[in-house]
Design an enzyme around this catalytic site. Structure first.
Site, PDB file in Angstrom:
ATOM      1  N   SER A 173      44.422  47.950  43.617  1.00 54.22           N
ATOM      2  CA  SER A 173      45.757  48.313  44.117  1.00 54.22           C
ATOM      3  C   SER A 173      46.293  49.568  43.418  1.00 54.22           C
ATOM      4  O   SER A 173      45.877  49.910  42.309  1.00 54.22           O
ATOM      5  CB  SER A 173      46.737  47.162  43.871  1.00 54.22           C
ATOM      6  OG  SER A 173      46.216  45.965  44.412  1.00 54.22           O
TER       7      SER A 173
HETATM    8  N1  SAM Z   1      43.746  42.496  41.761  1.00 54.82           N
HETATM    9  C1  SAM Z   1      42.643  43.346  42.105  1.00 54.82           C
HETATM   10  C2  SAM Z   1      42.399  44.421  41.083  1.00 54.82           C
HETATM   11  O1  SAM Z   1      43.137  44.491  40.089  1.00 54.82           O
HETATM   12  O2  SAM Z   1      41.431  45.179  41.271  1.00 54.82           O
HETATM   13  C3  SAM Z   1      42.776  43.937  43.490  1.00 54.82           C
HETATM   14  C4  SAM Z   1      42.661  42.890  44.551  1.00 54.82           C
HETATM   15  S1  SAM Z   1      42.130  43.424  46.123  1.00 54.82           S
HETATM   16  C5  SAM Z   1      43.558  44.261  46.714  1.00 54.82           C
HETATM   17  C6  SAM Z   1      42.128  41.834  46.938  1.00 54.82           C
HETATM   18  C7  SAM Z   1      40.995  40.930  46.510  1.00 54.82           C
HETATM   19  O3  SAM Z   1      41.257  39.621  47.037  1.00 54.82           O
HETATM   20  C8  SAM Z   1      39.638  41.346  47.057  1.00 54.82           C
HETATM   21  O4  SAM Z   1      38.726  41.515  46.012  1.00 54.82           O
HETATM   22  C9  SAM Z   1      39.256  40.185  47.974  1.00 54.82           C
HETATM   23  O5  SAM Z   1      37.866  39.913  48.023  1.00 54.82           O
HETATM   24  C10 SAM Z   1      40.015  39.028  47.350  1.00 54.82           C
HETATM   25  N2  SAM Z   1      40.245  37.863  48.219  1.00 54.82           N
HETATM   26  C11 SAM Z   1      40.586  37.819  49.535  1.00 54.82           C
HETATM   27  N3  SAM Z   1      40.715  36.530  49.937  1.00 54.82           N
HETATM   28  C12 SAM Z   1      40.447  35.753  48.857  1.00 54.82           C
HETATM   29  C13 SAM Z   1      40.411  34.336  48.625  1.00 54.82           C
HETATM   30  N4  SAM Z   1      40.685  33.453  49.588  1.00 54.82           N
HETATM   31  N5  SAM Z   1      40.097  33.902  47.390  1.00 54.82           N
HETATM   32  C14 SAM Z   1      39.830  34.765  46.382  1.00 54.82           C
HETATM   33  N6  SAM Z   1      39.847  36.117  46.536  1.00 54.82           N
HETATM   34  C15 SAM Z   1      40.161  36.603  47.751  1.00 54.82           C
END
Ligand code: SAM
Length: 220
Positions: free
Chosen positions: A61
């Site tokens: 993000s």
């Molecule tokens: N917080 C992260 C960072 O600091 O890099 C960025 C997060 S990214 C915007 C969103 C993440 O949520 C992705 O890696 C995606 O694979 C994960 N995601 C989506 N649905 C999910 C779920 N049901 N359980 C766990 N992770 C999930």
């Protein structure tokens, strides 16, 4: 400008714009080297205020969003925090700085390869004793370590997943983007003495939360 100077300039600008409001969160963002959480071919943009691709169609993000959500969550020393959506592990490192001493961060990611590289990165940076990376569907929370003081979701959900509210301690806070692609708002959910209160904050754009209480594959 060197990387540390660029980091300092970014933090100063986030303070000026009001995304960063507390010294504690500003110091955590000064401490964590964001360049080590982005792929090498993206490093020159590390200290621009924008999301960057980390593979598997996912992103780290934008720093302003990390700052803003962290301020809303207000992680404190000793807190038990759950992050849903580990991605690169950057947000987990910021949370780990803020819950120290005495606190702990569980972070859950559905893509095993991202989880594994985040785990290795966090360990090599010395966060291994304060952060545990779990592979799984974070829309179900992580009941094994519940209840939590704070929960942060970093992917956009169709609505607030009930298991996350259940896994909050009384007085606990959940910050989560809710809404369809390109039309989400941050929601703050507080489990108060008189029930669950919820309010809508700024508009944001996140990748979708998948899984049982997320968007189905057909919605993407
Ligand atoms: N917080 C992260 C960072 O600091 O890099 C960025 C997060 S990214 C915007 C969103 C993440 O949520 C992705 O890696 C995606 O694979 C994960 N995601 C989506 N649905 C999910 C779920 N049901 N359980 C766990 N992770 C999930």
């Amino acid at each position: 400008m060197g990387l540390e100077e660029r980091r300092r300039a970014l933090v100063a600008s986030l303070m000026e714009q009001g995304y960063l409001r507390s010294r504690r969160v500003a110091e955590a963002m000064m401490k964590v080297p964001r360049e080590l959480f982005v792929p090498e071919d993206q490093r020159e943009w590390t200290y621009d205020d924008r999301p960057l691709p980390i593979g598997f169609d996912q992103t780290i993000s934008a720093p302003s969003i990390v700052a803003y959500m962290t301020e809303l969550l207000n992680p404190l020393p000793g807190d038990k925090v759950l992050e849903v959506g580990t991605g690169s592990g950057y947000q987990a490192a910021i949370l780990a700085e803020l819950v120290s001493p005495g606190g702990f961060v569980w972070t859950i990611e559905r893509i095993a390869q991202l989880a594994e590289s985040a785990r290795r990165r966090l360990e090599s940076l010395g966060y291994g004793d304060r952060v545990k990376v779990v592979v799984g569907d974070g829309s179900l929370g992580y009941p094994e370590a519940a209840p939590y003081d704070k929960i942060m979701v970093t992917a956009a959900a169709p609505s607030v997943p009930p298991p996350l509210v259940e896994q909050l301690k009384p007085g606990g806070v959940l910050v989560i983007p809710v809404g369809p692609p390109y039309m989400q708002h941050l929601y703050v959910v507080r489990k108060g003495e008189r029930g669950v209160e919820m309010w809508r904050d700024i508009s944001v754009v996140f990748v979708p939360l998948l899984g049982k209480y997320g968007w189905g594959e057909q919605d993407r």
